[in-house]
Design an enzyme around this catalytic site. Structure first.
Site, PDB file in Angstrom:
ATOM      1  N   LYS A 114       0.810  -1.181  -0.152  1.00 25.99           N
ATOM      2  CA  LYS A 114      -0.059   0.068   0.015  1.00 25.99           C
ATOM      3  C   LYS A 114       0.927   1.271   0.129  1.00 25.99           C
ATOM      4  O   LYS A 114       1.452   1.625   0.985  1.00 25.99           O
ATOM      5  CB  LYS A 114      -0.902  -0.002   1.276  1.00 25.99           C
ATOM      6  CG  LYS A 114      -1.972   1.067   0.967  1.00 25.99           C
ATOM      7  CD  LYS A 114      -2.565   1.634   2.297  1.00 25.99           C
ATOM      8  CE  LYS A 114      -1.796   2.859   3.225  1.00 25.99           C
ATOM      9  NZ  LYS A 114      -1.734   3.995   2.175  1.00 25.99           N
ATOM     10  N   GLU A 145       9.603   1.062  10.754  1.00 28.35           N
ATOM     11  CA  GLU A 145      10.805   1.932  10.497  1.00 28.35           C
ATOM     12  C   GLU A 145       9.989   3.540  10.675  1.00 28.35           C
ATOM     13  O   GLU A 145       9.261   3.665   9.719  1.00 28.35           O
ATOM     14  CB  GLU A 145      11.007   1.899   9.115  1.00 28.35           C
ATOM     15  CG  GLU A 145      11.935   0.699   8.544  1.00 28.35           C
ATOM     16  CD  GLU A 145      13.082   0.560   9.290  1.00 28.35           C
ATOM     17  OE1 GLU A 145      13.735   1.432   9.811  1.00 28.35           O
ATOM     18  OE2 GLU A 145      14.013  -0.353   9.015  1.00 28.35           O
ATOM     19  N   CYS A 149      13.573  10.440   6.952  1.00 31.88           N
ATOM     20  CA  CYS A 149      13.608  10.023   8.475  1.00 31.88           C
ATOM     21  C   CYS A 149      15.030  10.030   8.938  1.00 31.88           C
ATOM     22  O   CYS A 149      15.204   9.966  10.042  1.00 31.88           O
ATOM     23  CB  CYS A 149      13.121   8.646   8.417  1.00 31.88           C
ATOM     24  SG  CYS A 149      13.903   7.611   7.251  1.00 31.88           S
ATOM     25  N   GLU A 187      10.446  15.516  15.643  1.00 31.32           N
ATOM     26  CA  GLU A 187      10.628  15.138  14.153  1.00 31.32           C
ATOM     27  C   GLU A 187       9.889  16.317  13.382  1.00 31.32           C
ATOM     28  O   GLU A 187       8.590  16.293  13.407  1.00 31.32           O
ATOM     29  CB  GLU A 187      10.385  13.927  13.528  1.00 31.32           C
ATOM     30  CG  GLU A 187      10.516  13.676  12.191  1.00 31.32           C
ATOM     31  CD  GLU A 187      10.442  12.317  11.635  1.00 31.32           C
ATOM     32  OE1 GLU A 187       9.047  11.917  11.802  1.00 31.32           O
ATOM     33  OE2 GLU A 187      11.259  11.580  11.119  1.00 31.32           O
TER      34      GLU A 187
END
Ligand code: NAD
Length: 452
Positions: A153, A228, A262, A354
């Protein structure tokens, strides 16, 4: 339901696609399961040949895939060509695996003991919008090599290259149903991978919030997961380093992909005595970053993915902390100039969360212990860099920093032939590297009695 895919540099509709729903997801999972019955019996040599052919077909379409990613995700054309090349490389690398995925023969009393690596079955791969091609490939290639079938997906925002990779799998001769790409919403299609018991493993890359939901949902069926998740990596520059080089390269360690990475080194830690020198070179480097039309070969940074992503990123920018900025186009497109914040407060949200955009915070440190303490004062632990000419220090700090992929005198943390993944809230499990197939296999132990 149809969905308009938007070009983030022009805000124009690239293509309108049909999203799948939960019923279609269930049917695709069933097709995947059926296809698995014969895929797992394809001989290792033939599976290897098919993966090599898939890599060759992806390579033949490198430019087409790259142009699609520029239009869909605003990636610079240089990056996008690398990303399509990475899919090819990962497929080639794991094409060597089916014929080498050996079990063991273990000395035991009264017989022979051998182990086999069996495929898990249907693997669900859920991909974020920031690196649609590589992250698809990192799941797809080792999963297929280990004899699994895949439902994948893509993120709703960026489905186009993944859909094309699904078509190219068929062109390469991978049998129908072995690779299926299902564009759809995360909460329905993605989460169905978690709740449908025929899916035996979910490989998820994305935000921590979604990762937590997936992990707790997977617990119901004791379903395997690889996660992850986010990062807030430290770029640690010691005074004994080539400070000018560290500063010249630092923008690309955080502003690449407009900071939507990331692995972004979004915290720069500079030793006191080198701070002014570093900032002088860093300012020149940041102002030199070419933020422009990502389709232009010279472009080093494109737009952010959406207007709302830009808004979220901008909410972290406190004007009083801005040291300097680079430049960005104005007008149409979700542009934002690379922005450098100086901080003394390491509990500030711009330093701890983040941001996932072109914003970096710079802070001073005094010595090794201090640098490691700041670097580790984070819920995340994905990547990071250490700049020093002292190899003993490089190793001491590398061992001290709680993070999954570090580079010394370099900012590169991703190679298809080395393991990648995070400590702490950055995730669970490792992708890539020589051992990736272990995450897509069950180890079976068989004892054969030799007694009369
Ligand atoms: P996201 O979590 O919003 O979405 C990621 C994917 O998960 C999308 O395909 C989405 O549709 C799907 N999804 C969302 N909710 C879901 C649910 N409840 N169940 C199943 N699927 C669901 O993340 P994003 O905004 O697309 O990506 C950005 C995030 O990804 C950042 O936090 C970034 O750090 C992380 N990321 C991590 C890595 C890594 O390797 N560690 C790599 C790239 C991106």
């Amino acid at each position: 339901m149809s969905y308009d895919v938007i070009n983030p540099a022009t805000e124009a509709v690239v293509r309108t696609i049909e999203l799948v729903d939960v019923d279609e997801t269930d049917r695709a999972i069933e097709r995947s399961h059926k296809a698995g019955e014969s895929w797992r019996r394809v001989t290792p040599a033939d599976r290897a040949r098919l993966l090599r052919r898939y890599a060759a077909v992806v390579d033949e379409h490198n430019e087409e895939l790259a142009q699609l990613e520029v239009a869909n995700a605003g990636h610079t054309i240089g990056n996008a060509r690398w990303e399509a090349g990475n899919v090819r490389d990962v497929l080639n690398y794991y094409s060597g695996a089916p014929e080498r995925h050996s079990g063991k023969q273990i000395p035991v009393t009264g017989g022979v003991d051998i182990t086999f690596y069996e495929p898990l079955g249907v693997v669900g791969i859920i991909v974020p919008w920031n690196f649609p091609m590589p992250i698809a490939g990192w799941g797809l290639a080792p999963a297929l090599a280990a004899g699994n079938t895949v439902v994948l997906k893509p993120a709703t925002l960026t489905p186009l290259t993944a859909m094309r990779l699904g078509e190219l799998a068929l062109d390469a001769g991978i049998p129908e149903g072995v690779v299926q790409v299902l564009p759809g919403a995360g909460s329905s299609v993605g989460y169905r991978f978690v709740t449908n018991p025929t899916v035996r493993k979910v490989c998820f890359t994305g935000s921590n919030d979604a990762g937590r939901k997936i992990m707790s949902g997977a617990a119901d069926q004791v379903k395997r997961v690889t996660l992850e998740l986010g990062g807030k990596s430290a770029n640690i520059v010691f005074a004994d380093a080539d400070v000018a080089k560290a500063a010249a390269m630092a923008p690309y360690a955080v502003f690449d992909n407009a900071g939507q990475d990331c692995c972004a080194r979004s915290r720069i830690l500079v030793q006191d005595s080198a701070y002014d020198l570093f900032m002088e070179h860093f300012e020149a480097a940041v102002k030199g970053v070419k933020v422009m039309d990502p389709a232009n070969d010279a472009s080093e940074m494109g737009p952010l993915i959406t207007a709302s992503q830009r808004e979220s990123v901008m909410s972290y920018v406190d004007e009083s902390a801005v040291a300097f900025r680079g430049s960005a186009p104005e007008g149409t497109g979700y542009w934002m100039a690379p922005t450098v914040l100086e901080t003394t407060d390491t509990s500030d949200r711009a330093f701890t969360e983040e941001i996932f955009g072109p914003v970096v915070s710079v802070v001073r440190f005094s010595d090794e212990t201090h640098a490691i303490a700041i670097a580790n004062d984070s819920q995340f632990g994905l990547s990071g860099s250490i700049w020093t000419r002292d190899s003993g220090r490089a190793l001491r700090v590398a061992r001290g920093v709680e993070t999954g992929a570090l580079s010394v005198n370099s900012n590169s943390s991703v190679r298809y032939n080395t393991p990648f993944g995070g400590f702490k809230m950055s995730g669970i499990g490792r992708e890539l590297g020589p051992d990736a197939l272990l995450g897509f296999s069950e180890e079976k132990n068989v004892f054969i009695s030799t007694e009369e």
